[in-house]
Design a protein around this motif. Sequence first.
Motif, short mmCIF file in Angstrom:
data_model
loop_
_atom_site.label_atom_id
_atom_site.label_comp_id
_atom_site.label_asym_id
_atom_site.label_seq_id
_atom_site.Cartn_x
_atom_site.Cartn_y
_atom_site.Cartn_z
N ASP A 28 77.11 34.67 9.36
CA ASP A 28 76.95 35.10 7.96
C ASP A 28 78.20 34.86 7.11
O ASP A 28 78.47 35.60 6.16
CB ASP A 28 76.57 36.60 7.90
N GLU A 29 78.93 33.81 7.43
CA GLU A 29 80.16 33.51 6.67
C GLU A 29 79.84 32.86 5.31
O GLU A 29 80.73 32.70 4.48
CB GLU A 29 81.04 32.54 7.48
N LYS A 71 77.55 29.96 5.37
CA LYS A 71 77.33 28.55 5.74
C LYS A 71 76.27 27.89 4.85
O LYS A 71 76.42 26.75 4.44
CB LYS A 71 76.91 28.46 7.21
N THR A 113 71.59 31.80 3.27
CA THR A 113 71.17 32.09 1.89
C THR A 113 71.70 31.04 0.94
O THR A 113 72.88 30.69 0.97
CB THR A 113 71.75 33.46 1.45
N TYR A 161 71.04 29.54 -3.38
CA TYR A 161 70.38 29.77 -4.66
C TYR A 161 69.90 28.44 -5.22
O TYR A 161 70.66 27.50 -5.37
CB TYR A 161 71.34 30.46 -5.65
N ALA A 211 70.63 38.82 6.38
CA ALA A 211 69.67 37.98 5.68
C ALA A 211 68.38 37.82 6.48
O ALA A 211 67.33 37.50 5.93
CB ALA A 211 70.28 36.61 5.38
N ARG A 213 75.55 45.21 7.78
CA ARG A 213 76.56 44.53 8.58
C ARG A 213 77.79 45.43 8.72
O ARG A 213 78.17 46.12 7.77
CB ARG A 213 76.97 43.21 7.93
N LYS A 242 83.58 34.55 -0.24
CA LYS A 242 83.54 35.96 -0.63
C LYS A 242 84.91 36.54 -0.98
O LYS A 242 85.15 37.74 -0.82
CB LYS A 242 82.85 36.79 0.46
N ASP A 266 85.89 36.99 -3.88
CA ASP A 266 85.63 37.90 -5.01
C ASP A 266 85.34 39.33 -4.55
O ASP A 266 85.57 40.28 -5.30
CB ASP A 266 84.44 37.38 -5.83
N VAL A 267 84.86 39.49 -3.33
CA VAL A 267 84.51 40.83 -2.84
C VAL A 267 85.76 41.70 -2.72
O VAL A 267 85.70 42.93 -2.81
CB VAL A 267 83.74 40.72 -1.49
N SER A 318 85.36 30.18 -2.13
CA SER A 318 84.09 30.53 -2.77
C SER A 318 84.28 31.90 -3.40
O SER A 318 84.75 32.84 -2.74
CB SER A 318 82.99 30.53 -1.71
N ASN A 319 83.91 32.02 -4.68
CA ASN A 319 84.17 33.27 -5.39
C ASN A 319 82.93 33.86 -6.03
O ASN A 319 82.97 34.46 -7.09
CB ASN A 319 85.31 33.11 -6.41
N GLY A 320 81.81 33.67 -5.36
CA GLY A 320 80.55 34.24 -5.83
C GLY A 320 79.42 33.54 -5.10
O GLY A 320 79.62 32.47 -4.54
N PRO A 321 78.23 34.16 -5.09
CA PRO A 321 77.12 33.55 -4.33
C PRO A 321 76.53 32.31 -4.98
O PRO A 321 75.85 31.51 -4.33
CB PRO A 321 76.08 34.68 -4.27
#
Length: 421
Positions: free
Chosen positions: A12-13, A15, A41, A43, A296, A302, A328, A330-331, A409-412
Amino acid sequence: MVDVILGLQWGDEGKGKIVDFFAKDYDVVARFQGGPNAGHTLYVKDKKVVLHQIPSGVFHAGITNLIGNGVVLDPVTLKKECDIVTSFGVDLKKNLFIAERTHLILPTHRALDKAAELSKGNEKIGSTLKGIGPTYMDKTGRNGLRVGDLLDKDFKNLYKNLKAKHQQLLDNYNFEEDISVWEEEFFTTIEYLKELNIVNGEYFINSKIKAGKRILAEGAQGTMLDIDFGTFPFVTSSNTTTAGVCSGLGIAPQLIRDVIGITKAYCTRVGSGPFPTELEGATGEELRKLGNEFGATTGRPRRCGWIDLVALNFACMINGVTKIVMTKADVLDTFKELQVCTEYEINGIRTKEIPFQMERTRPVPQYKSFAGWSSPSSEVNSFSNLPDTMKEYINFINQYLGVQVHFISNGPGRDQIIEVK
Ligand code: GDP
Ligand code: IMO
Ligand code: MG
């Protein structure tokens, strides 16, 4: 030429998102292991899609997607996924191919997975219950049925014979659930599967390589769930690491060029098993909430914790990672202080190595603290505009691992990714 994208942690990194992002630079995207235990996941047109078995390049026109022989395939889940993907206008007849050596997840494999987990009680692995373990057991036990067998007129009998063996095991477990509905679904959907492109995967991919096509191998799960190198027995049943690419697609090791390892800016794990940097209190809860850390595939919460450089260093070594993508980031935007695990202490001795097993040794993580960046990084779109504190955090990781973070990566979202320059 083959590049690989795989997970460096416990899955769940991110990918799926990263494969989708890089896919445009490739001609073929291929899954080489795992099965519907994966949930990747992405978009598409702002709609969330979770892929389980179909490679994450499927939404790019002109890209060929291959489900390789190392995958274990559930026709029922596949049909559901195919329906979702085709609803976006994708023509799977054109861009999805399935290797005939791919092992089939049968209804009885799912039943066996469930029965085995139930019998373990508190010791359970936390399997996704998709039938992964029993299907790989039948592969290595030389019993399993493969996609190519579906074309055999006698397939129903092949199933019946194997089911008889499975039934004995199920009886041993006192498993009494009726699986006839699963069987009905299975036999309906194999008719659909038979209409898809079933190919000899190894010739298919090697002829593409010979023709100069660029291949991207998409890993599932993560290095710490690898059957050989993960936190055994709390692992999955395949080689999730670079070695799995060769056996899972039928390609030679010298064809592999870049190995792109994905890590979150922190760490998560779903299911049971050791997780040295796990945070069980309010901070872990905060990470789960901000990172929306729910499986997911199963929806399970998690487990969350700080980034573990001992484990990441191990993962870089096992996989031969050449580039890192950190997701992630941004989290962590609102955390005042961040911790990075740089060593384990085991029986009073400090080490930077992953021990043979962590159940009994229970490593105590040793941390270095960093100031948080306390600013909304998800709105930034160039490296130079990222906060200095984030750059310090990433520089430290680069130096520790000896491998550079190339993208953050700074957002989905599909475009929420920054190249490190
Ligand atoms: P995979 O199994 O490695 O493909 O990862 P999953 O899809 O299971 O889980 C990753 C989750 O994080 C998904 O919900 C993604 O939409 C989301 N995600 C990916 N990258 C980022 C990111 O940079 N920031 C945030 N906030 N979410 C991300
Ligand atoms: P992706 O590809 C996270 C975990 C399960 C369980 C263990 C064994 O989305 O990163 P299995 O169903 O394989 O018998 O479960 O492995 N697991 C994953 N965790 N991401 C995954 O896939 C996973 N696939 C399996 O939770 O602990
Ligand atoms: Mg996932």
